[in-house]
Each structure stands twice: as structure tokens, then as C-alpha cells.
Design a protein around this motif. Structure first.
Motif, PDB file in Angstrom:
ATOM      1  N   ASN A 213       0.887  -6.724  -5.338  1.00  0.00           N
ATOM      2  CA  ASN A 213       1.306  -6.936  -6.717  1.00  0.00           C
ATOM      3  C   ASN A 213       1.916  -8.336  -6.791  1.00  0.00           C
ATOM      4  O   ASN A 213       2.992  -8.599  -6.263  1.00  0.00           O
TER       5      ASN A 213
ATOM      6  N   CYS B  85       6.528  -0.359  -2.715  1.00  0.00           N
ATOM      7  CA  CYS B  85       6.655   0.170  -4.075  1.00  0.00           C
ATOM      8  C   CYS B  85       5.352   0.726  -4.610  1.00  0.00           C
ATOM      9  O   CYS B  85       5.303   1.173  -5.755  1.00  0.00           O
ATOM     10  N   SER B  86       4.297   0.689  -3.807  1.00  0.00           N
ATOM     11  CA  SER B  86       3.004   1.008  -4.409  1.00  0.00           C
ATOM     12  C   SER B  86       2.893   2.471  -4.807  1.00  0.00           C
ATOM     13  O   SER B  86       2.053   2.818  -5.621  1.00  0.00           O
TER      14      SER B  86
ATOM     15  N   THR C 106       2.607  -7.084  -0.200  1.00  0.00           N
ATOM     16  CA  THR C 106       2.448  -6.518  -1.532  1.00  0.00           C
ATOM     17  C   THR C 106       1.116  -6.960  -2.085  1.00  0.00           C
ATOM     18  O   THR C 106       0.619  -8.034  -1.762  1.00  0.00           O
TER      19      THR C 106
ATOM     20  N   GLN D 265       5.299  -8.807  -8.334  1.00  0.00           N
ATOM     21  CA  GLN D 265       6.364  -8.395  -7.429  1.00  0.00           C
ATOM     22  C   GLN D 265       6.671  -9.504  -6.427  1.00  0.00           C
ATOM     23  O   GLN D 265       7.831  -9.844  -6.197  1.00  0.00           O
TER      24      GLN D 265
ATOM     25  N   GLN E 264       4.353   2.154   3.177  1.00  0.00           N
ATOM     26  CA  GLN E 264       3.805   2.302   1.836  1.00  0.00           C
ATOM     27  C   GLN E 264       4.177   3.648   1.230  1.00  0.00           C
ATOM     28  O   GLN E 264       4.656   3.749   0.121  1.00  0.00           O
TER      29      GLN E 264
ATOM     30  N   GLU F 278       3.985  -2.741   1.410  1.00  0.00           N
ATOM     31  CA  GLU F 278       3.817  -2.256   0.040  1.00  0.00           C
ATOM     32  C   GLU F 278       4.808  -1.138  -0.283  1.00  0.00           C
ATOM     33  O   GLU F 278       4.400  -0.023  -0.611  1.00  0.00           O
TER      34      GLU F 278
ATOM     35  N   THR G 162      10.442   1.353  -8.805  1.00  0.00           N
ATOM     36  CA  THR G 162      10.003   0.068  -8.272  1.00  0.00           C
ATOM     37  C   THR G 162      11.045  -1.015  -8.528  1.00  0.00           C
ATOM     38  O   THR G 162      11.426  -1.770  -7.628  1.00  0.00           O
TER      39      THR G 162
ATOM     40  N   GLU H 241      13.070  -3.285  -5.904  1.00  0.00           N
ATOM     41  CA  GLU H 241      13.001  -4.752  -5.947  1.00  0.00           C
ATOM     42  C   GLU H 241      14.401  -5.367  -6.006  1.00  0.00           C
ATOM     43  O   GLU H 241      14.698  -6.343  -5.305  1.00  0.00           O
TER      44      GLU H 241
END
Ligand SMILES: Nc1ncnc2c1ncn2[C@@H]1O[C@H](COP(=O)(O)OP(=O)(O)O)[C@@H](O)[C@H]1O
Ligand SMILES: [Mg+2]
Lengths: 487, 293
Positions: free
Chosen positions: B247, B217-218, B245, B250, B134, B215, B225, B229
Motif C-alpha cells: 500500500n 495491516c493488510s 507494504t 501507507q 501479515q 504487510e 490500520t 500506523e
């Protein structure tokens, strides 16, 4: 008010101010005293009613309450001056401490001269009063009467003598180069040029000349060996001993401390046992340092050193080689003393390494040791350095244990030199901290030694500051390398 | 582990199961079999999770997890926070071994090999997977050394090999052009997004069979992000990615399959498009539309 925290601000702020004030006053005093000691002072000639003239430097002035029968016992002008002064000074009389030197003639280095004894015109600053610093017998104050080279008088006029003296002093001069001097009380004395370390006409010096004398004294202080039971000359062996001992201690204590902290933090299962160990380590830091000295003497010097002597130096017994105080035992003793500091600092540094970094390493398939060596230790290195800095500061200022394990009053043989095997870990050594103690409390000529206490203190503070500054620089480099953005 | 009382076996594959409140049942401590779509079962699985339970001390965090992870695909784990997504992910490369209190039962197999077998060399096992965390966690060393870390600790000394791997991994992580001129500078001087892509490069440098991302990209800004991705989409096919994730956008953007977890159990697991548009369970729909969680 309280809600806004202002009283707390005042309270905490005043704590800081008091702390700073104490530090400033202490350091300021040491600086002042340490810096003025070597500045050449004028030479005064004071003539007392008994007709004698005392020649020397004023080192101190103070007042004293005369015994009740002193003033009534005086007569004439003396009494008038004494009474006038007591009226002015609320019953006290002034006096000055004169450094008169010439110990071999008078049996004293210093003399108090009361102000009321000096008549109008009884005080002067003779132009050709010379100050001599000598290799033996301390200072000499007198007037030059002749310079003799090879049995022949070559100069009799003071300015001519002074000129020729400067040409011949220090450099090559024929055997029997002698300066004839007369003291203020008229005694004649011959001074061999080789026994004169430094001479100057104190009352003729311009500002630049004074600076030159000052610089030359500092130079001697920093680079020469001590003379006159340490009260004169330099402290180079003590500087050297202090630096070598401190560095050796740091080199010894850091690996030990880091290993202990690594085990405690990274390998040991955290539980009541590790807590007990941690508490014990912290308590170790509170043990009086002299206890470490006793332990060092008993264990390192007598048991370990004695054992080494039995095995390797039995031909020299009963005189000990390693079986007595030496710089290695002193470094080891101080390493023990400062071990808790390093362990605690390293443990903190290890604890501060983010878990995410360790996990990242483990996730790459690293073993525990690889993780420690490649990720945890580099990251914790600045913290380890902090521990080393604290240990150094503590160790460099320690005196008590050193007295037991190898610091001595005089050790002209340095622990490192050009003589095989270059390192002499068994040698006893001089240490600035011990030197301060020796000057302040063990000196026979304590008045002369006192100013040296301040210069030596100043020097010790300077060295500790320098070592710390160097380590801090190193640390900030490491911090930048391992936690910052640039290599 | 009692069976829910009102539950009926679903008969047809595509028929919606009988309505019953799974979430309430899970909350009540029952183990509810997951709703796994047939598309998932049809794929070739690289990772098989079978009856996997995990406890932190007395507290059970994973309940009877059984799910295949398809090879070469991106599989997302979604669910409210604390539902055990990270725990499940970390169980795959046995990072949970580092926590003293963890106990497990059940089994996992990667490419047929036991993960929790007695004779398994954990170090060897972890080398077969790459992990991205993360919070980006570059090591205190140069960019180059970060990327080749896994090889270095494996004893690789050959400079040519290391350089080649470094370039390939950095290209794979779409970072090469940005850092190729400063490979010897500290990795800690990079931006947050770059650091995370560096961690991805580090994770793929040893050519792992699987990439585990928790996670990733958190902690990143929107631009970083979207770069990460894109990167995940590029890695699909070459690598099997298991990504946690929270999200959901996402998950729908990057993954082929999605598993919805709740309180330590997998509730529904199917193709991402279907799960997000037409989930079989009402509970999944409620979560995806934001009605709880
Ligand atoms: N190291 C740990 N020790 C004890 N309990 C933990 C630990 N890590 C996670 N848990 C618990 O396990 C459950 C699942 O956590 P986690 O897998 O991190 O959830 P998620 O990643 O889905 O948010 C949570 O209830 C959490 O409190
Ligand atoms: Mg999580």
C-alpha cells in the motif's frame, strides 16, 4: 435437474436415511429388550389335561406347525380346540414358553405349553403365587404355606406370611428362618431366608410395587456380582473391568500415539519413507483384531510376562503371575490396536496448526521443541482428544482379542481394590463385551441368559456413550481454551 | 549477470540517469545495480545487506541485493507482489532457514555481526529482532503469556520482571488500556486489530534491535490500520523498523525511506518523500503512479 444437483441430494440423503434407520432400529431394539427384562411379569398357572399345573412367567409366545399325526391323534375337546386354532392360524398352533423355575424339583427351567392343551378356565393368575430369586438353583415359583422362625411356625396365612417375611428378609433374622412353600404340583419345599435374594407376589403388585422391583433389579444388576453362571445377579465386576481397561488403554495409547505423530509430522523429513510408514500405520488399523490378541498373548503374556515371572515371581512358578492374561496385557494389546487411530488423528491435528503460529514462535527465538510444546501441542490438543475418543470407542467395544489376553467369565477380584498394592495389573478381569458373548453363547441356561444379553448390551452402549460424552466435554473445554475466545 | 549494453554510468549525484529500460532488462534476467540516493548512504546503518542472492530450489528470488537499513528509522519495501519483499524481510532473521529448498549467497550484517556466518546461533539471532506477520498470529495462551513469550522461552521466571515487560510492551503497542483488566484471558478472543497490536507487543517485548513487519495491516480494517500506523510512527526512533507494504499510501505515511523492488531486485531506494514525489527513475514513477504493478 442434474445441474442443480438434485439427484445427488436425493442419493446422499438416502444414504444418510438408511444409515440412521439402521442405527435407530438396532438401538431401539436393544433399548426395548434391555429395558423390559427387569420389569416384573405376572405369574400364570396353566393346567394341562394330564392334571398337572405349571406355574411361571410367560417369557415368549409363538406358533408352530404341528406334526401331521398330532391332531388326528387327539380326541374330544382337545381336538376341537386344536382344529379351531389351526383353522384360525392357517395351520399353526400357538404355544407359550413358561419360565417354571424350581429346577431342583423338575430338572427344567423353562417349559413350552401348547395353547390347545389349556381348557376353558385352565388358566389363572393365583393371587399368592410368589416369585423367588435365589442364590442357587435359579428361580422358584410357589405358594407360601408357613413361615418358620427358630423352629417355630409363626404364620400360616399367606398375607401374614408375606408381611412377616418382608420384616425378616434381608435384615437380621434368627437362625433357621425358613419359608415353607408348595409348588403348583403340590410338592413341599423349604426355602432358607438367606438363600432368597428377592421375592414378590407377582400378581398382587401395583404399579409402584412393580417399579420398586424393577429398580431393585437394576440396582442389583449394576452393583452386585453375578450369580448362577452369570445368568442372574449383577455385572459390577464387568462394568469395573471395562471402565478400568478402557481408561488404562487410553492412558497408554495417547502418549505413544502423540509421540509417534509428533515425530512423523514435526521431525521426520517428509519423503517416501514417511509415506511408507503412514501407509503401514493405516493398514495396521485394518488388521483383524484377533491378530492383535494373538500377538498380545504371545508377546506380552508369554514373553514379557513370562520374563517378569522368571525374575520376580520365581517362587510361585510354575503357576504364572504375569505370564498369563491380565488387565495390563489387555490394555496394552488394545492400545496397540487403537494406536493407528490416535496417530492419524494427531497427525491431522498437527497439520492443521497454522504455519503462521509456528513461524511466530520461531521468530521469537523459540527452538523447535519449545514451539511444539508451547504452541503446536496446545493448539492440536482438541484433535488429539478426538483421537483418544475414537480410540476409546473402538477399544471399549472390542472383545475378540480380550478373550486371549485376560478377559474371563468370572473374576470377582477387581483389578483395583483396597488390598495392598491396590493395583493388580496382573489380574484377569471381566469385560462387558466378553460377558455378552458368554451370556449369549456359553450359558447353560440360555433362555434365562438371553434377556441379560440385551441389558448388558444396553449397559455397554451406555458406558461407551458416557466415556465418549465425558471426553467430548473435555475436548470442547480444550477447544474453547486453545482455539476459541475464552479460557 | 552481463552488463546492460546501453547503460551509461551516472555522473552527477542528482542528475537523472540516462534513460534505459531497467524493467525490461530485469525481465530479461540481467542484474541492474540499484539507484540508491545519497541520503540513505549518509545514515548510520544498523543492517547491511551485501550482494545477497536467494534461491527457492532452482528459482532465484533475490538478485544481488545490496542496501543499508538506517538505524532508528522506518524503511519500507514496496513493489508488485511476488517481487521478493517478504523473502528479503524473512532473510534478515533467517526465517527462510525453515524452508528446506532455500539456498543463499552473499551476506548480511546486523550491527556489524554476521547473520549468515557459520558460527551464528540462529535462535540468538532471532531474539535480536521482532517480527510481525501479515496475518496476526497470537498463540493459544493468555494475553500476558503471549506478550512475554520471548522471555519465557529464554527461561525468565521472575514474575515481577515479566509483569513489567508485559506492561511496557503493551503500552508500547498502545494496547495496555484496552486489555489491562483481562491479561489472563485468551488472546484469541481479541479483535483482529487488537490481535495484530498484540503481535507487535510480543515483537517488541524483548527489546529487539530491529522490527520486521510483513504487510502488518493488510488483514485489518481502516480504523485498525490507522491505529497500527500511528503505532509504527511512535516506535520510530526507539526501534529500527523494516516494513513490507504493498500500500503506497501507507509507505508514504509511515516510512522515512522506501525501497522499490522489482522481480527480486532493488530498483530505487531513497527518502520516502522524494521517492514518492520526485523519483529519480521513470520506472519508479510509473509504479508509484500506478501505471503498472
Ligand atoms: N516457500 C517458497 N517456495 C518457493 N518459492 C517461493 C516461496 N515463497 C516465495 N516464493 C517465490 O519467491 C518470489 C518472491 O515471493 P515473496 O517474497 O513472497 O514476494 P512478495 O512478498 O514481494 O509478494 C515469488 O515468485 C514466489 O513465488
Ligand atoms: Mg509478501
Amino acid at each position: 435437474m442434474l445441474a442443480r444437483g438434485e439427484p445427488v441430494v436425493w442419493l446422499t440423503g438416502s444414504g444418510l436415511v438408511i444409515g440412521l434407520l439402521m442405527v435407530t432400529v438396532l438401538v431401539g431394539y436393544v433399548f426395548y429388550q434391555g429395558l423390559i427384562t427387569f420389569w416384573p411379569r405376572p405369574v400364570v398357572a396353566l393346567t394341562t389335561p394330564d392334571g398337572r399345573t405349571h406355574l411361571g412367567e410367560v417369557t415368549r409366545t409363538d406358533t408352530f406347525i404341528p406334526p401331521p399325526d398330532l391332531i388326528p391323534g387327539l380326541t374330544g375337546a382337545l381336538r376341537e380346540r386344536a382344529e379351531a386354532q389351526t383353522a384360525r392360524e392357517e395351520g399353526a398352533l400357538g404355544r407359550r414358553l413358561l419360565r417354571t423355575g424350581n429346577f431342583e424339583l423338575t430338572g427344567e427351567h423353562f417349559r413350552w405349553v401348547e395353547d390347545y392343551l389349556i381348557a376353558e378356565g385352565g388358566e389363572s393368575r393365583p393371587e399368592w403365587a410368589l416369585v423367588f430369586e435365589r442364590t442357587t438353583w435359579g428361580r422358584f415359583y410357589g405358594f407360601p404355606t408357613a413361615l418358620v422362625l427358630g423352629g417355630e411356625v409363626v404364620a400360616e396365612d399367606p398375607s401374614r406370611i408375606w408381611e412377616m417375611f418382608q420384616d425378616h428378609h434381608g435384615g437380621d433374622h434368627p437362625a433357621g428362618a425358613v419359608l415353607r412353600v408348595r409348588t403348583a404340583s403340590g410338592e413341599e419345599k423349604e426355602l432358607d431366608l438367606t438363600e432368597i435374594v428377592r421375592a414378590y407376589p407377582a400378581n398382587r403388585l401395583g404399579f409402584l410395587d412393580k417399579v420398586r422391583v424393577y429398580a431393585s433389579r437394576w440396582n442389583e444388576f449394576l452393583t452386585a456380582e453375578p450369580r448362577e453362571a452369570n445368568s442372574e445377579g449383577g455385572v459390577f465386576p464387568a462394568i469395573f473391568g471395562t471402565v478400568v481397561m478402557t481408561l488404562a488403554m487410553t492412558i497408554l495409547v495417547v502418549p505413544f500415539g502423540v509421540m509417534a505423530a509428533l515425530y512423523l509430522r514435526e521431525y521426520a523429513k517428509q519423503g517416501w519413507l514417511t509415506s511408507v510408514v503412514r501407509i503401514s500405520i493405516n493398514n495396521l488399523a485394518g488388521v483383524p483384531s484377533i491378530v492383535f490378541g494373538v500377538f498380545g498373548l504371545g508377546f506380552f503374556c508369554y514373553i514379557v510376562g513370562g520374563g517378569i515371572d522368571q525374575v520376580f515371581f520365581s517362587d510361585k512358578l510354575p503357576s504364572p503371575t504375569f505370564g498369563t492374561g491380565g488387565i495390563m496385557w489387555a490394555s496394552l494389546t488394545l492400545a496397540l490396536l487403537t494406536l493407528p487411530v490416535v496417530i492419524v488423528a494427531t497427525e491431522e491435528a498437527l497439520a492443521a496448526v497454522p504455519t503462521s503460529m509456528r513461524e511466530g514462535s520461531f521468530a521469537c527465538g523459540a527452538t523447535r521443541w519449545q514451539t511444539i510444546r508451547r504452541v503446536v501441542l496446545p493448539r492440536a490438543l482438541p484433535g488429539v482428544m478426538t483421537g483418544a475418543i475414537l480410540a476409546m470407542a473402538r477399544g471399549a467395544g472390542e472383545v475378540a482379542p480380550l478373550m486371549l489376553v485376560g478377559a474371563v467369565k468370572l473374576a470377582p477380584d477387581l483389578p483395583l481394590d483396597l488390598e495392598w498394592p491396590f493395583m493388580h495389573p496382573e489380574r484377569s478381569f471381566m469385560h462387558l463385551g466378553f460377558h455378552i458373548y458368554d451370556l449369549g453363547f456359553q450359558s447353560q441356561n440360555s433362555e434365562a441368559a438371553k434377556p441379560m444379553v440385551f441389558t448388558t448390551t444396553l449397559l455397554l452402549m451406555g458406558i461407551v456413550l458416557f466415556l465418549n460424552a465425558a471426553a467430548i466435554r473435555l475436548r470442547s473445554g480444550l477447544t474453547r481454551k486453545y482455539t476459541g475466545s475464552k479460557f | 549477470m552481463g552488463m546492460p549494453l546501453m547503460r551509461k554510468e551516472s555522473t552527477a549525484m542528482d542528475a537523472k540517469p540516462a534513460p534505459f529500460d531497467r524493467l525490461a532488462a530485469i525481465v530479461a534476467g540481467e542484474t541492474v545495480p540499484p539507484e540508491i540516493h545519497s541520503e540513505v548512504k549518509a545514515e548510520e546503518a544498523i543492517l547491511q545487506v551485501e550482494g545477497f542472492n536467494l534461491w527457492y530450489g532452482e528459482k532465484q528470488a533475490l538478485f544481488d541485493i545490496g542496501m543499508p537499513i538506517p538505524r532508528g528509522k522506518v524503511t519500507a519495501l514496496i513493489g508488485p507482489s511476488g517481487c521478493g519483499k517478504s523473502t528479503l524481510l524473512r532473510s534478515v532473521n533467517r526465517m527462510n532457514d525453515l524452508i528446506d529448498t532455500v539456498r543463499i549467497s552473499g551476506n548480511m550484517r546486523i550491527a556489524g555481526d554476521e547473520i549468515y556466518g557459520k558460527a551464528v546461533d540462529v535462535i540468538e539471532l532471532r531474539r535480536r529482532m521482532g517480527m510481525v506477520f501479515q496475518k496476526s498470529n497470537p498463540f493459544p495462551m493468555s494475553i500476558r503469556e503471549n506478550v512475554v513469550y520471548a522471555l519465557r522461552i529464554n527461561g525468565e521466571r521472575n514474575r515481577a520482571v515479566l509483569d513489567e515487560v508485559c506492561e511496557k510492551a503493551l503500552r508500547g503497542a498502545a494496547l495496555w488500556d484496552e486489555v489491562k483488566d483481562r491479561l489472563d484471558e485468551s488472546a484469541l478472543g481479541m479483535s483482529g486489530g487488537q490481535q495484530q497490536r498484540l503481535c507487535i507487543a510480543r515483537a517488541i517485548a524483548a527489546e529487539p534491535e530491529m522490527l520486521l513487519m510483513d504487510e502488518p495491516c493488510s488483514a485489518l480494517d481502516p480504523i485498525a490500520t490507522s491505529r497500527v500506523e500511528e503505532l509504527i510512527l511512535e516506535l520510530r526512533g526507539d526501534y529500527t523498523v523494516l516494513i513490507v507494504t504493498h500500500n503506497m499510501q501507507q509507505a508514504s505515511r509511515v516510512s522515512d525511506y522506501t525501497a522499490f523492488m522489482y522481480l527480486g531486485q532493488v530498483v530505487e531506494y531513497g527518502p520516502t518523500a522524494r521517492l514518492f514525489t520526485n523519483p529519480r527513475l521513470k520506472e519508479t514513477e510509473d509504479y508509484i503512479t500506478g501505471r503498472f504493478g
